[in-house]
Design an enzyme around this catalytic site. Structure first.
Site, PDB file in Angstrom:
ATOM      1  N   LYS A 186      -2.069   0.527 -24.886  1.00  0.00           N
ATOM      2  CA  LYS A 186      -2.452   0.372 -26.293  1.00  0.00           C
ATOM      3  C   LYS A 186      -1.182   0.518 -27.142  1.00  0.00           C
ATOM      4  O   LYS A 186      -0.277  -0.296 -27.015  1.00  0.00           O
ATOM      5  CB  LYS A 186      -3.552   1.376 -26.645  1.00  0.00           C
ATOM      6  CG  LYS A 186      -4.836   1.138 -25.830  1.00  0.00           C
ATOM      7  CD  LYS A 186      -5.956   2.029 -26.259  1.00  0.00           C
ATOM      8  CE  LYS A 186      -7.268   1.680 -25.558  1.00  0.00           C
ATOM      9  NZ  LYS A 186      -7.474   2.402 -24.299  1.00  0.00           N
ATOM     10  N   THR A 226      -4.353   5.863 -21.703  1.00  0.00           N
ATOM     11  CA  THR A 226      -4.068   4.551 -21.150  1.00  0.00           C
ATOM     12  C   THR A 226      -2.600   4.274 -21.467  1.00  0.00           C
ATOM     13  O   THR A 226      -1.982   4.982 -22.267  1.00  0.00           O
ATOM     14  CB  THR A 226      -4.937   3.456 -21.800  1.00  0.00           C
ATOM     15  OG1 THR A 226      -4.818   3.552 -23.214  1.00  0.00           O
ATOM     16  CG2 THR A 226      -6.393   3.585 -21.398  1.00  0.00           C
ATOM     17  N   ARG A 245      -1.724  -2.567 -18.348  1.00  0.00           N
ATOM     18  CA  ARG A 245      -3.106  -2.060 -18.452  1.00  0.00           C
ATOM     19  C   ARG A 245      -3.332  -1.007 -17.362  1.00  0.00           C
ATOM     20  O   ARG A 245      -3.490  -1.354 -16.191  1.00  0.00           O
ATOM     21  CB  ARG A 245      -4.044  -3.255 -18.271  1.00  0.00           C
ATOM     22  CG  ARG A 245      -5.486  -3.024 -18.541  1.00  0.00           C
ATOM     23  CD  ARG A 245      -6.160  -4.339 -18.816  1.00  0.00           C
ATOM     24  NE  ARG A 245      -5.652  -4.897 -20.052  1.00  0.00           N
ATOM     25  CZ  ARG A 245      -6.114  -4.593 -21.265  1.00  0.00           C
ATOM     26  NH1 ARG A 245      -7.123  -3.758 -21.405  1.00  0.00           N
ATOM     27  NH2 ARG A 245      -5.578  -5.114 -22.341  1.00  0.00           N
ATOM     28  N   GLU A 248      -0.612   4.834  -0.358  1.00  0.00           N
ATOM     29  CA  GLU A 248      -1.430   6.031  -0.557  1.00  0.00           C
ATOM     30  C   GLU A 248      -0.585   7.291  -0.411  1.00  0.00           C
ATOM     31  O   GLU A 248       0.271   7.374   0.472  1.00  0.00           O
ATOM     32  CB  GLU A 248      -2.568   6.101   0.470  1.00  0.00           C
ATOM     33  CG  GLU A 248      -3.806   5.377   0.034  1.00  0.00           C
ATOM     34  CD  GLU A 248      -3.932   4.029   0.686  1.00  0.00           C
ATOM     35  OE1 GLU A 248      -2.873   3.403   0.948  1.00  0.00           O
ATOM     36  OE2 GLU A 248      -5.074   3.603   0.921  1.00  0.00           O
ATOM     37  N   TYR A 256       0.847  -1.200   0.000  1.00  0.00           N
ATOM     38  CA  TYR A 256       0.000   0.000   0.000  1.00  0.00           C
ATOM     39  C   TYR A 256       0.878   1.243   0.000  1.00  0.00           C
ATOM     40  O   TYR A 256       1.885   1.287   0.717  1.00  0.00           O
ATOM     41  CB  TYR A 256      -0.906   0.021   1.242  1.00  0.00           C
ATOM     42  CG  TYR A 256      -2.321  -0.383   0.914  1.00  0.00           C
ATOM     43  CD1 TYR A 256      -3.021   0.282  -0.093  1.00  0.00           C
ATOM     44  CD2 TYR A 256      -2.949  -1.412   1.591  1.00  0.00           C
ATOM     45  CE1 TYR A 256      -4.318  -0.088  -0.410  1.00  0.00           C
ATOM     46  CE2 TYR A 256      -4.244  -1.788   1.274  1.00  0.00           C
ATOM     47  CZ  TYR A 256      -4.926  -1.116   0.275  1.00  0.00           C
ATOM     48  OH  TYR A 256      -6.194  -1.481  -0.042  1.00  0.00           O
ATOM     49  N   ASP A 306      -7.715  13.106 -24.709  1.00  0.00           N
ATOM     50  CA  ASP A 306      -7.517  11.703 -24.309  1.00  0.00           C
ATOM     51  C   ASP A 306      -6.791  11.006 -25.464  1.00  0.00           C
ATOM     52  O   ASP A 306      -7.389  10.664 -26.478  1.00  0.00           O
ATOM     53  CB  ASP A 306      -8.891  11.081 -24.045  1.00  0.00           C
ATOM     54  CG  ASP A 306      -8.826   9.595 -23.756  1.00  0.00           C
ATOM     55  OD1 ASP A 306      -7.752   8.979 -23.918  1.00  0.00           O
ATOM     56  OD2 ASP A 306      -9.868   9.023 -23.385  1.00  0.00           O
TER      57      ASP A 306
HETATM   58  N1  DSN Z   1     -11.947  -0.519 -24.965  1.00  0.00           N
HETATM   59  C1  DSN Z   1     -11.057   0.472 -25.531  1.00  0.00           C
HETATM   60  C2  DSN Z   1     -10.958   0.331 -27.002  1.00  0.00           C
HETATM   61  O1  DSN Z   1     -11.059  -0.782 -27.471  1.00  0.00           O
HETATM   62  O2  DSN Z   1     -10.742   1.298 -27.698  1.00  0.00           O
HETATM   63  C3  DSN Z   1     -11.433   1.833 -25.143  1.00  0.00           C
HETATM   64  O3  DSN Z   1     -11.612   1.907 -23.773  1.00  0.00           O
END
Ligand code: DSN
Length: 426
Positions: free
Chosen positions: A231, A228, A237, A58, A56, A202
Protein backbone atom coordinates in the site's frame (compact mmCIF):
# COMPACT_ATOMS: atom_id res chain seq x y z
CA UNK A 1 14.64 -26.08 -22.47
CA UNK A 2 12.07 -26.75 -25.20
CA UNK A 3 11.39 -24.10 -27.83
CA UNK A 4 7.98 -23.46 -26.32
CA UNK A 5 9.52 -22.77 -22.90
CA UNK A 6 11.66 -20.02 -24.45
CA UNK A 7 8.89 -18.04 -26.12
CA UNK A 8 8.10 -14.53 -24.90
CA UNK A 9 4.65 -14.20 -23.35
CA UNK A 10 3.12 -12.38 -26.32
CA UNK A 11 3.84 -15.44 -28.49
CA UNK A 12 3.35 -18.14 -25.88
CA UNK A 13 0.01 -16.85 -24.65
CA UNK A 14 -1.41 -13.90 -26.59
CA UNK A 15 -4.62 -13.86 -24.49
CA UNK A 16 -2.85 -13.33 -21.19
CA UNK A 17 -0.34 -10.97 -22.82
CA UNK A 18 -3.18 -8.84 -24.20
CA UNK A 19 -4.89 -8.71 -20.78
CA UNK A 20 -1.61 -7.50 -19.24
CA UNK A 21 -1.22 -4.86 -21.96
CA UNK A 22 -4.78 -3.66 -21.40
CA UNK A 23 -4.24 -3.52 -17.64
CA UNK A 24 -0.98 -1.57 -18.11
CA UNK A 25 -2.82 0.92 -20.28
CA UNK A 26 -5.74 1.09 -17.82
CA UNK A 27 -3.35 1.90 -14.98
CA UNK A 28 -1.69 4.57 -17.12
CA UNK A 29 -4.78 6.28 -18.52
CA UNK A 30 -6.90 6.53 -15.37
CA UNK A 31 -6.52 8.15 -11.99
CA UNK A 32 -5.98 5.40 -9.42
CA UNK A 33 -7.43 6.66 -6.15
CA UNK A 34 -8.13 3.40 -4.34
CA UNK A 35 -6.43 4.17 -1.03
CA UNK A 36 -4.82 0.75 -0.70
CA UNK A 37 -3.23 0.67 -4.16
CA UNK A 38 0.09 1.95 -5.46
CA UNK A 39 2.55 1.48 -8.33
CA UNK A 40 5.80 -0.40 -7.74
CA UNK A 41 9.06 0.52 -9.43
CA UNK A 42 10.46 -1.31 -12.44
CA UNK A 43 13.09 -2.82 -10.12
CA UNK A 44 10.42 -4.26 -7.79
CA UNK A 45 8.50 -5.64 -10.79
CA UNK A 46 11.67 -7.26 -12.09
CA UNK A 47 12.44 -8.96 -8.78
CA UNK A 48 8.81 -10.10 -8.44
CA UNK A 49 9.02 -11.66 -11.89
CA UNK A 50 12.39 -13.29 -11.28
CA UNK A 51 13.51 -16.93 -11.31
CA UNK A 52 13.15 -17.06 -7.52
CA UNK A 53 9.55 -18.07 -8.33
CA UNK A 54 11.06 -21.50 -9.02
CA UNK A 55 12.56 -21.99 -5.57
CA UNK A 56 11.26 -23.76 -2.47
CA UNK A 57 12.80 -22.51 0.76
CA UNK A 58 10.77 -23.78 3.73
CA UNK A 59 12.34 -22.65 6.96
CA UNK A 60 14.35 -19.52 7.64
CA UNK A 61 17.81 -18.31 6.49
CA UNK A 62 20.46 -20.79 7.63
CA UNK A 63 17.77 -23.30 8.72
CA UNK A 64 16.05 -24.50 5.55
CA UNK A 65 14.41 -27.80 4.74
CA UNK A 66 15.69 -27.71 1.13
CA UNK A 67 19.08 -27.47 -0.50
CA UNK A 68 20.09 -24.71 -2.88
CA UNK A 69 18.83 -21.89 -0.65
CA UNK A 70 22.02 -19.84 -0.51
CA UNK A 71 20.62 -17.05 -2.68
CA UNK A 72 17.16 -17.26 -1.13
CA UNK A 73 18.94 -16.67 2.21
CA UNK A 74 20.62 -13.56 0.81
CA UNK A 75 17.37 -11.92 -0.29
CA UNK A 76 15.47 -12.90 2.86
CA UNK A 77 18.26 -11.55 5.08
CA UNK A 78 18.36 -8.33 3.05
CA UNK A 79 14.59 -7.91 3.40
CA UNK A 80 14.74 -8.54 7.17
CA UNK A 81 17.67 -6.19 7.74
CA UNK A 82 16.18 -3.40 5.65
CA UNK A 83 12.79 -3.75 7.34
CA UNK A 84 14.55 -3.50 10.71
CA UNK A 85 16.34 -0.33 9.57
CA UNK A 86 13.04 1.15 8.45
CA UNK A 87 10.77 0.27 11.36
CA UNK A 88 13.03 -0.77 14.23
CA UNK A 89 11.53 -3.57 16.30
CA UNK A 90 13.24 -6.58 17.80
CA UNK A 91 12.28 -9.32 15.36
CA UNK A 92 11.08 -9.31 11.74
CA UNK A 93 9.38 -12.00 9.68
CA UNK A 94 9.19 -11.18 5.96
CA UNK A 95 7.51 -14.39 4.81
CA UNK A 96 3.74 -13.71 5.11
CA UNK A 97 2.16 -13.96 1.69
CA UNK A 98 -0.37 -11.24 2.53
CA UNK A 99 -1.68 -8.97 5.24
CA UNK A 100 -4.40 -11.48 6.09
CA UNK A 101 -1.82 -14.23 6.57
CA UNK A 102 0.31 -11.89 8.65
CA UNK A 103 -2.69 -11.29 10.90
CA UNK A 104 -3.61 -14.98 11.00
CA UNK A 105 -0.04 -15.78 12.03
CA UNK A 106 0.05 -13.02 14.64
CA UNK A 107 -3.15 -14.28 16.25
CA UNK A 108 -2.10 -17.91 16.17
CA UNK A 109 1.19 -16.98 17.86
CA UNK A 110 -0.59 -15.70 20.97
CA UNK A 111 -4.17 -17.09 20.91
CA UNK A 112 -5.96 -20.43 21.11
CA UNK A 113 -9.17 -20.98 19.12
CA UNK A 114 -12.08 -19.56 21.12
CA UNK A 115 -10.00 -16.81 22.75
CA UNK A 116 -11.34 -13.27 22.48
CA UNK A 117 -10.19 -10.51 20.08
CA UNK A 118 -11.24 -6.88 20.40
CA UNK A 119 -11.00 -5.01 17.08
CA UNK A 120 -12.42 -2.00 15.25
CA UNK A 121 -15.81 -2.77 13.69
CA UNK A 122 -15.48 -3.23 9.91
CA UNK A 123 -18.34 -0.81 9.27
CA UNK A 124 -16.46 1.83 11.29
CA UNK A 125 -13.29 1.47 9.22
CA UNK A 126 -11.82 -1.80 10.54
CA UNK A 127 -10.72 -4.84 8.54
CA UNK A 128 -12.23 -8.25 7.83
CA UNK A 129 -9.36 -9.99 9.62
CA UNK A 130 -9.95 -7.98 12.79
CA UNK A 131 -12.79 -10.29 13.81
CA UNK A 132 -15.50 -10.07 11.16
CA UNK A 133 -17.78 -13.10 11.34
CA UNK A 134 -17.22 -14.01 7.67
CA UNK A 135 -13.42 -14.05 8.10
CA UNK A 136 -11.29 -16.80 9.69
CA UNK A 137 -10.76 -14.32 12.51
CA UNK A 138 -14.44 -14.28 13.41
CA UNK A 139 -14.87 -18.03 12.95
CA UNK A 140 -11.83 -19.17 14.91
CA UNK A 141 -11.93 -16.64 17.71
CA UNK A 142 -14.59 -15.01 19.84
CA UNK A 143 -14.76 -11.42 18.67
CA UNK A 144 -15.96 -8.16 20.08
CA UNK A 145 -15.66 -4.65 18.68
CA UNK A 146 -14.95 -1.01 19.42
CA UNK A 147 -16.26 1.89 17.35
CA UNK A 148 -15.86 5.53 16.43
CA UNK A 149 -17.85 8.18 18.27
CA UNK A 150 -21.00 9.48 16.60
CA UNK A 151 -20.07 13.13 17.11
CA UNK A 152 -16.39 13.19 16.12
CA UNK A 153 -16.23 9.99 14.04
CA UNK A 154 -12.88 9.27 15.71
CA UNK A 155 -12.00 6.17 17.76
CA UNK A 156 -13.90 6.05 21.04
CA UNK A 157 -11.09 5.02 23.38
CA UNK A 158 -13.39 5.22 26.41
CA UNK A 159 -15.75 2.69 24.84
CA UNK A 160 -12.73 0.58 23.86
CA UNK A 161 -11.53 0.57 27.47
CA UNK A 162 -14.98 -0.23 28.89
CA UNK A 163 -15.40 -3.12 26.41
CA UNK A 164 -11.92 -4.41 27.18
CA UNK A 165 -12.66 -4.44 30.92
CA UNK A 166 -15.96 -6.21 30.33
CA UNK A 167 -14.89 -8.73 27.66
CA UNK A 168 -11.31 -9.41 28.84
CA UNK A 169 -9.87 -9.98 25.33
CA UNK A 170 -6.54 -11.76 24.93
CA UNK A 171 -5.75 -9.53 21.95
CA UNK A 172 -6.64 -5.92 21.26
CA UNK A 173 -5.98 -5.12 17.61
CA UNK A 174 -5.66 -1.60 16.23
CA UNK A 175 -5.52 -0.54 12.61
CA UNK A 176 -8.02 0.07 9.85
CA UNK A 177 -8.74 0.01 6.17
CA UNK A 178 -10.80 3.20 6.18
CA UNK A 179 -9.83 5.52 9.01
CA UNK A 180 -8.49 8.98 8.12
CA UNK A 181 -7.11 9.99 11.52
CA UNK A 182 -4.09 9.31 13.73
CA UNK A 183 -4.19 6.56 16.37
CA UNK A 184 -3.44 6.87 20.07
CA UNK A 185 -1.04 3.92 20.30
CA UNK A 186 -0.01 4.71 23.89
CA UNK A 187 -3.62 4.71 25.12
CA UNK A 188 -4.33 1.39 23.39
CA UNK A 189 -1.26 -0.23 24.95
CA UNK A 190 -2.26 1.14 28.34
CA UNK A 191 -5.73 -0.42 27.98
CA UNK A 192 -4.23 -3.71 26.78
CA UNK A 193 -1.86 -3.81 29.76
CA UNK A 194 -4.72 -3.02 32.14
CA UNK A 195 -6.70 -6.09 31.02
CA UNK A 196 -3.69 -8.34 30.36
CA UNK A 197 -4.15 -8.38 26.57
CA UNK A 198 -1.52 -8.48 23.84
CA UNK A 199 -1.59 -5.31 21.72
CA UNK A 200 -1.35 -6.00 17.99
CA UNK A 201 -1.35 -3.12 15.53
CA UNK A 202 -2.07 -3.71 11.83
CA UNK A 203 -0.42 -0.73 10.10
CA UNK A 204 -1.10 -1.96 6.55
CA UNK A 205 -2.56 1.30 5.30
CA UNK A 206 -0.12 3.66 6.97
CA UNK A 207 3.15 1.68 6.85
CA UNK A 208 4.66 3.93 4.17
CA UNK A 209 3.74 7.02 6.15
CA UNK A 210 5.34 5.52 9.26
CA UNK A 211 8.43 4.59 7.23
CA UNK A 212 8.58 8.09 5.78
CA UNK A 213 8.36 9.76 9.18
CA UNK A 214 5.03 11.50 8.57
CA UNK A 215 2.97 9.30 10.89
CA UNK A 216 3.82 8.13 14.42
CA UNK A 217 4.97 4.51 14.64
CA UNK A 218 3.05 1.77 16.45
CA UNK A 219 6.16 -0.42 16.69
CA UNK A 220 7.41 0.90 20.07
CA UNK A 221 3.93 0.33 21.56
CA UNK A 222 2.64 -2.92 20.10
CA UNK A 223 3.98 -6.36 20.99
CA UNK A 224 3.19 -7.37 17.40
CA UNK A 225 2.90 -5.06 14.39
CA UNK A 226 1.62 -6.47 11.11
CA UNK A 227 1.45 -4.85 7.71
CA UNK A 228 0.99 -5.41 4.03
CA UNK A 229 3.89 -4.26 1.89
CA UNK A 230 2.02 -2.97 -1.16
CA UNK A 231 0.00 0.00 0.00
CA UNK A 232 1.71 3.24 1.05
CA UNK A 233 4.90 1.18 1.52
CA UNK A 234 4.96 0.67 -2.28
CA UNK A 235 6.37 -2.85 -2.38
CA UNK A 236 5.07 -6.11 -3.84
CA UNK A 237 1.68 -7.56 -2.81
CA UNK A 238 2.54 -9.32 0.47
CA UNK A 239 2.83 -9.06 4.27
CA UNK A 240 5.31 -8.55 7.11
CA UNK A 241 5.38 -9.02 10.89
CA UNK A 242 7.43 -7.13 13.49
CA UNK A 243 7.40 -8.38 17.09
CA UNK A 244 9.17 -8.27 20.40
CA UNK A 245 11.96 -10.81 20.94
CA UNK A 246 9.96 -12.86 23.46
CA UNK A 247 7.38 -13.59 20.73
CA UNK A 248 9.91 -14.21 17.93
CA UNK A 249 9.89 -18.01 18.04
CA UNK A 250 6.11 -18.20 18.37
CA UNK A 251 5.61 -15.79 15.44
CA UNK A 252 8.14 -17.57 13.20
CA UNK A 253 6.56 -20.97 13.94
CA UNK A 254 3.15 -19.52 13.40
CA UNK A 255 4.05 -18.24 9.91
CA UNK A 256 5.91 -21.44 8.96
CA UNK A 257 4.82 -24.17 9.41
CA UNK A 258 1.70 -22.82 11.13
CA UNK A 259 0.03 -20.87 8.33
CA UNK A 260 2.22 -21.28 5.26
CA UNK A 261 4.52 -23.68 3.52
CA UNK A 262 7.36 -22.33 1.42
CA UNK A 263 7.79 -18.56 1.22
CA UNK A 264 7.31 -16.81 -2.14
CA UNK A 265 11.02 -16.14 -2.58
CA UNK A 266 10.49 -13.93 -5.66
CA UNK A 267 8.18 -11.74 -3.57
CA UNK A 268 10.61 -11.75 -0.64
CA UNK A 269 13.27 -10.56 -3.12
CA UNK A 270 10.89 -7.83 -4.33
CA UNK A 271 10.29 -6.81 -0.70
CA UNK A 272 14.05 -6.46 -0.24
CA UNK A 273 14.21 -4.19 -3.29
CA UNK A 274 11.21 -2.12 -2.15
CA UNK A 275 12.62 -1.74 1.37
CA UNK A 276 15.90 -0.58 -0.17
CA UNK A 277 13.90 2.12 -1.95
CA UNK A 278 12.12 3.09 1.26
CA UNK A 279 15.54 3.66 2.87
CA UNK A 280 16.42 6.30 0.27
CA UNK A 281 15.89 9.97 1.28
CA UNK A 282 13.42 10.43 -1.62
CA UNK A 283 10.94 8.15 0.11
CA UNK A 284 10.54 10.65 2.95
CA UNK A 285 9.69 13.31 0.38
CA UNK A 286 7.23 10.91 -1.24
CA UNK A 287 5.49 10.11 2.07
CA UNK A 288 5.21 13.80 2.97
CA UNK A 289 3.70 14.52 -0.45
CA UNK A 290 1.08 11.74 -0.02
CA UNK A 291 -0.18 13.52 3.11
CA UNK A 292 0.08 17.01 1.56
CA UNK A 293 -1.88 15.77 -1.45
CA UNK A 294 -4.56 14.21 0.75
CA UNK A 295 -4.94 17.47 2.65
CA UNK A 296 -5.20 19.48 -0.58
CA UNK A 297 -7.75 17.06 -2.03
CA UNK A 298 -9.78 17.03 1.20
CA UNK A 299 -9.87 20.82 1.40
CA UNK A 300 -10.89 21.14 -2.24
CA UNK A 301 -13.67 18.56 -1.84
CA UNK A 302 -14.93 20.34 1.27
CA UNK A 303 -14.83 23.66 -0.60
CA UNK A 304 -16.95 21.97 -3.28
CA UNK A 305 -19.54 21.18 -0.59
CA UNK A 306 -18.74 17.58 0.36
CA UNK A 307 -18.85 16.31 3.95
CA UNK A 308 -15.79 14.29 4.94
CA UNK A 309 -16.04 11.73 7.73
CA UNK A 310 -14.34 13.18 10.85
CA UNK A 311 -14.02 16.51 9.05
CA UNK A 312 -10.84 15.80 7.11
CA UNK A 313 -7.73 13.62 7.06
CA UNK A 314 -4.37 13.19 8.79
CA UNK A 315 -3.12 10.49 6.47
CA UNK A 316 -3.38 9.25 2.88
CA UNK A 317 -7.15 8.79 2.62
CA UNK A 318 -10.51 10.38 3.18
CA UNK A 319 -14.08 9.12 3.36
CA UNK A 320 -16.51 11.27 1.42
CA UNK A 321 -20.13 11.12 2.60
CA UNK A 322 -21.79 11.24 -0.82
CA UNK A 323 -25.16 10.10 0.55
CA UNK A 324 -25.48 13.46 2.25
CA UNK A 325 -25.98 14.73 -1.32
CA UNK A 326 -28.44 11.93 -2.07
CA UNK A 327 -25.88 9.81 -3.98
CA UNK A 328 -25.13 6.19 -3.06
CA UNK A 329 -21.48 5.18 -2.77
CA UNK A 330 -22.11 2.54 -5.47
CA UNK A 331 -23.50 5.20 -7.85
CA UNK A 332 -20.54 7.46 -7.13
CA UNK A 333 -18.04 4.64 -7.76
CA UNK A 334 -19.72 3.88 -11.10
CA UNK A 335 -19.90 7.50 -12.27
CA UNK A 336 -16.30 8.23 -11.28
CA UNK A 337 -15.20 5.03 -13.04
CA UNK A 338 -16.81 6.28 -16.24
CA UNK A 339 -14.88 9.52 -15.77
CA UNK A 340 -11.59 7.61 -15.45
CA UNK A 341 -11.27 8.05 -11.68
CA UNK A 342 -11.06 4.76 -9.74
CA UNK A 343 -12.32 4.76 -6.14
CA UNK A 344 -14.31 2.32 -4.03
CA UNK A 345 -17.67 2.67 -2.37
CA UNK A 346 -17.27 2.46 1.38
CA UNK A 347 -19.54 2.38 4.40
CA UNK A 348 -19.30 5.39 6.65
CA UNK A 349 -19.73 5.10 10.44
CA UNK A 350 -23.34 4.42 11.46
CA UNK A 351 -24.21 3.90 7.80
CA UNK A 352 -27.88 3.42 7.00
CA UNK A 353 -27.09 1.83 3.63
CA UNK A 354 -25.84 -1.75 3.10
CA UNK A 355 -22.12 -2.26 2.23
CA UNK A 356 -22.78 -3.00 -1.46
CA UNK A 357 -24.50 0.38 -1.79
CA UNK A 358 -22.85 2.32 1.08
CA UNK A 359 -23.09 6.03 1.82
CA UNK A 360 -19.50 6.93 1.11
CA UNK A 361 -16.51 6.60 -1.15
CA UNK A 362 -12.93 6.07 0.03
CA UNK A 363 -10.39 8.21 -1.82
CA UNK A 364 -6.61 7.97 -1.44
CA UNK A 365 -3.53 9.71 -2.80
CA UNK A 366 -0.59 7.20 -2.60
CA UNK A 367 -0.73 5.99 -6.23
CA UNK A 368 -1.12 9.41 -7.84
CA UNK A 369 1.66 10.76 -5.64
CA UNK A 370 3.92 8.01 -7.00
CA UNK A 371 3.16 9.38 -10.49
CA UNK A 372 4.46 12.77 -9.37
CA UNK A 373 1.16 14.60 -8.95
CA UNK A 374 1.03 17.41 -6.42
CA UNK A 375 -1.45 19.87 -4.88
CA UNK A 376 -2.49 21.62 -8.15
CA UNK A 377 -3.44 18.26 -9.68
CA UNK A 378 -5.36 17.35 -6.50
CA UNK A 379 -7.43 20.53 -6.78
CA UNK A 380 -8.16 19.76 -10.44
CA UNK A 381 -9.16 16.20 -9.53
CA UNK A 382 -11.50 17.46 -6.78
CA UNK A 383 -13.21 19.64 -9.39
CA UNK A 384 -13.60 16.61 -11.71
CA UNK A 385 -14.98 14.49 -8.84
CA UNK A 386 -17.56 17.16 -8.02
CA UNK A 387 -18.51 17.56 -11.68
CA UNK A 388 -18.72 13.82 -12.34
CA UNK A 389 -20.96 13.28 -9.32
CA UNK A 390 -23.19 16.15 -10.35
CA UNK A 391 -23.41 14.79 -13.94
CA UNK A 392 -23.52 11.14 -12.83
CA UNK A 393 -26.42 10.25 -15.14
CA UNK A 394 -24.93 11.97 -18.20
CA UNK A 395 -22.59 9.52 -19.94
CA UNK A 396 -21.46 12.11 -22.50
CA UNK A 397 -20.39 14.51 -19.75
CA UNK A 398 -18.57 11.69 -17.96
CA UNK A 399 -16.80 10.74 -21.20
CA UNK A 400 -15.67 14.37 -21.62
CA UNK A 401 -14.16 14.31 -18.11
CA UNK A 402 -12.51 10.99 -18.95
CA UNK A 403 -10.79 12.66 -21.90
CA UNK A 404 -9.47 15.44 -19.67
CA UNK A 405 -8.35 12.87 -17.12
CA UNK A 406 -6.42 10.98 -19.81
CA UNK A 407 -4.65 14.21 -20.81
CA UNK A 408 -3.54 14.75 -17.22
CA UNK A 409 -2.48 11.11 -16.89
CA UNK A 410 -0.37 11.41 -20.05
CA UNK A 411 1.61 14.20 -18.42
CA UNK A 412 2.60 11.75 -15.62
CA UNK A 413 3.68 8.61 -17.53
CA UNK A 414 3.60 5.19 -15.95
CA UNK A 415 5.42 2.07 -17.15
CA UNK A 416 5.91 3.73 -20.54
CA UNK A 417 8.11 1.00 -22.04
CA UNK A 418 5.81 -1.75 -20.83
CA UNK A 419 2.82 -0.48 -22.76
CA UNK A 420 2.43 -2.20 -26.11
CA UNK A 421 -0.23 -0.16 -27.91
CA UNK A 422 0.05 -2.35 -31.02
CA UNK A 423 -1.08 -5.37 -29.02
CA UNK A 424 -3.96 -3.50 -27.39
CA UNK A 425 -7.17 -3.65 -29.36
CA UNK A 426 -9.84 -1.00 -28.83
N1 DSN B 1 -8.46 -4.57 0.52
C1 DSN B 1 -7.67 -3.73 1.40
C2 DSN B 1 -8.10 -2.32 1.34
O1 DSN B 1 -8.55 -1.91 0.29
O2 DSN B 1 -7.98 -1.59 2.31
C3 DSN B 1 -7.65 -4.23 2.77
O3 DSN B 1 -7.33 -5.58 2.79
Amino acid sequence: MTDRMSLPLAQADPDVAAAIDHETLRQHEGLEMIASENFVSEAVLEAAGSVFTNKYAEGYPGRRYYGGCEYADIVENLARERARQIFGGEHINVQPHSGSQANASAYAAVLQPGDTILGLDLSHGGHLTHGHKLSFSGKLYRTTFYHVRRDTETIDYDELEATAIQEKPKVIIGGASAYPRLWDFARMRQIADKVGAIYIFDMAHIAGLVAGGVHPSPVPHAQITTTTTHKTLRGPRAGLIICTQDLATAVDKSVFPGQQGGPLVHIVAAKAVAFGEVLQPEFRTYAAQIVANAKALAEALQAAGFRLVSGGTDNHLMLVDVFEKGILGSEAELALGKAGITVNKNTIPYDTNPPLKASGIRVGTPALTTRGMKEPEMRQIAAWIAKALEMRNDDAALARIRGEVAELANRFPLYAWRRAPVAVEA
